[in-house]
Design a protein around this motif. Structure first.
Motif, PDB file in Angstrom:
ATOM      1  N   ARG A   1     -12.530   6.469  17.725  1.00  0.00           N
ATOM      2  CA  ARG A   1     -12.065   5.557  16.670  1.00  0.00           C
ATOM      3  C   ARG A   1     -10.575   5.300  16.837  1.00  0.00           C
ATOM      4  O   ARG A   1      -9.870   6.043  17.511  1.00  0.00           O
ATOM      5  N   TRP A   2     -10.099   4.258  16.179  1.00  0.00           N
ATOM      6  CA  TRP A   2      -8.658   3.987  16.090  1.00  0.00           C
ATOM      7  C   TRP A   2      -8.139   4.746  14.862  1.00  0.00           C
ATOM      8  O   TRP A   2      -8.550   4.459  13.743  1.00  0.00           O
ATOM      9  N   HIS A   3      -7.255   5.704  15.055  1.00  0.00           N
ATOM     10  CA  HIS A   3      -6.833   6.568  13.949  1.00  0.00           C
ATOM     11  C   HIS A   3      -5.488   6.152  13.332  1.00  0.00           C
ATOM     12  O   HIS A   3      -5.222   6.482  12.182  1.00  0.00           O
ATOM     13  N   ALA A   4      -4.653   5.478  14.096  1.00  0.00           N
ATOM     14  CA  ALA A   4      -3.310   5.138  13.610  1.00  0.00           C
ATOM     15  C   ALA A   4      -3.309   3.795  12.887  1.00  0.00           C
ATOM     16  O   ALA A   4      -4.164   2.938  13.121  1.00  0.00           O
ATOM     17  N   ASP A   5      -2.342   3.620  12.009  1.00  0.00           N
ATOM     18  CA  ASP A   5      -2.105   2.321  11.379  1.00  0.00           C
ATOM     19  C   ASP A   5      -1.238   1.439  12.272  1.00  0.00           C
ATOM     20  O   ASP A   5      -1.422   0.220  12.319  1.00  0.00           O
ATOM     21  N   VAL A   6      -0.286   2.086  12.939  1.00  0.00           N
ATOM     22  CA  VAL A   6       0.734   1.373  13.717  1.00  0.00           C
ATOM     23  C   VAL A   6       0.906   2.067  15.068  1.00  0.00           C
ATOM     24  O   VAL A   6       0.860   3.301  15.151  1.00  0.00           O
TER      25      VAL A   6
ATOM     26  N   GLU B   1       7.521  -0.427   9.271  1.00  0.00           N
ATOM     27  CA  GLU B   1       7.122  -0.789   7.908  1.00  0.00           C
ATOM     28  C   GLU B   1       6.490  -2.179   7.868  1.00  0.00           C
ATOM     29  O   GLU B   1       5.484  -2.392   7.167  1.00  0.00           O
ATOM     30  N   CYS B   2       7.055  -3.123   8.614  1.00  0.00           N
ATOM     31  CA  CYS B   2       6.484  -4.472   8.648  1.00  0.00           C
ATOM     32  C   CYS B   2       5.125  -4.469   9.332  1.00  0.00           C
ATOM     33  O   CYS B   2       4.195  -5.167   8.897  1.00  0.00           O
ATOM     34  N   ALA B   3       4.985  -3.687  10.404  1.00  0.00           N
ATOM     35  CA  ALA B   3       3.705  -3.601  11.104  1.00  0.00           C
ATOM     36  C   ALA B   3       2.634  -2.983  10.209  1.00  0.00           C
ATOM     37  O   ALA B   3       1.465  -3.382  10.249  1.00  0.00           O
ATOM     38  N   PHE B   4       3.032  -2.023   9.397  1.00  0.00           N
ATOM     39  CA  PHE B   4       2.082  -1.404   8.466  1.00  0.00           C
ATOM     40  C   PHE B   4       1.625  -2.418   7.423  1.00  0.00           C
ATOM     41  O   PHE B   4       0.437  -2.474   7.065  1.00  0.00           O
TER      42      PHE B   4
END
Length: 221
Positions: A129-134, A209-212
């Motif tokens: 799975r993809w676990h990170a937000d950014v 922060e913007c990417a999140f």
């Protein structure tokens, strides 16, 4: 009962805390005359080596965004960093390697879903799975070996992308070239809130922060 025959339930994960580098190696409680710092200097002074450079990149990103570095790096965690509710994966690459080169290295970053491992149960997820937000892609961009210094943040540049943007790629879901990364991080092309790269060390917090914010918007759309 020997340690080898202890019940498995009595062998939980280690609770590791930061050391202070002056602890001596010992024999029966007596110092052998060399310390943890001596070991660190011997083992990780080559900051350009692939393994160590990746850890340096994680540390630089952590410091740039204000993430907690008072604990101990979790080598097997599903993500590299967590800060203010944001899960972050850090990948690094470099033009220069420790060994003799005939030319600069081509830049490719790994970018793929993984199977999470739980150190409390010693079990791994069945599905990747993809676990990170950014994701933060850290490039040691310096091209002169005589002046290479991974501790100089001016020798690095960074690219930041929300995970949903990586997942949307129609090409490889395992790696990404620098050329493709630059195209992916083009704000005019993808409608992002801010420039994703290349950015400097001082711009990392804002970019993350913007990417999140982009990740939350894209994931909910």
């Amino acid at each position: 009962m020997s340690n080898a025959t202890q019940d498995k339930g009595k062998l939980p994960r280690l609770q590791v805390t930061q050391r202070n580098a002056i602890e001596p190696f010992t024999k029966n409680g007596t110092s052998l005359g060399f310390t943890l710092m001596d070991f660190w200097k011997w083992s990780v002074s080559d900051l350009a080596s692939n393994t160590t450079r990746g850890i340096v990149a994680e540390f630089l990103v952590a410091r740039a965004i204000g993430a907690d570095t008072t604990g101990v790096r979790d080598e097997w965690g599903p993500v590299d960093l967590k800060h203010n509710g944001i899960s972050i994966q850090v990948k690094s690459a470099a033009y220069l390697q420790s060994w003799k080169q005939d030319k600069l290295s081509a830049i490719t970053f790994s970018a793929n879903p993984t199977r999470k491992w739980d150190p409390d149960t010693n079990k791994q997820e069945k599905e990747a799975r993809w676990h990170a937000d950014v994701w933060v892609f850290a490039l040691l961009k310096h091209e002169d070996k005589h002046s290479l210094d991974p501790m100089d943040v001016e020798q690095w540049e960074f690219y930041v992308a929300p995970t949903s943007l990586l997942k949307s790629r129609t090409r490889s879901q395992h790696s990404i070239t620098l050329k493709s990364l630059k195209e992916l991080c083009n704000p005019n092309k993808n409608g992002q809130q801010d420039v994703r790269g290349p950015i400097t060390y001082n711009s990392l917090l804002h970019a993350v922060e913007c990417a999140f914010a982009d990740e939350r918007r894209m994931a909910s759309s």
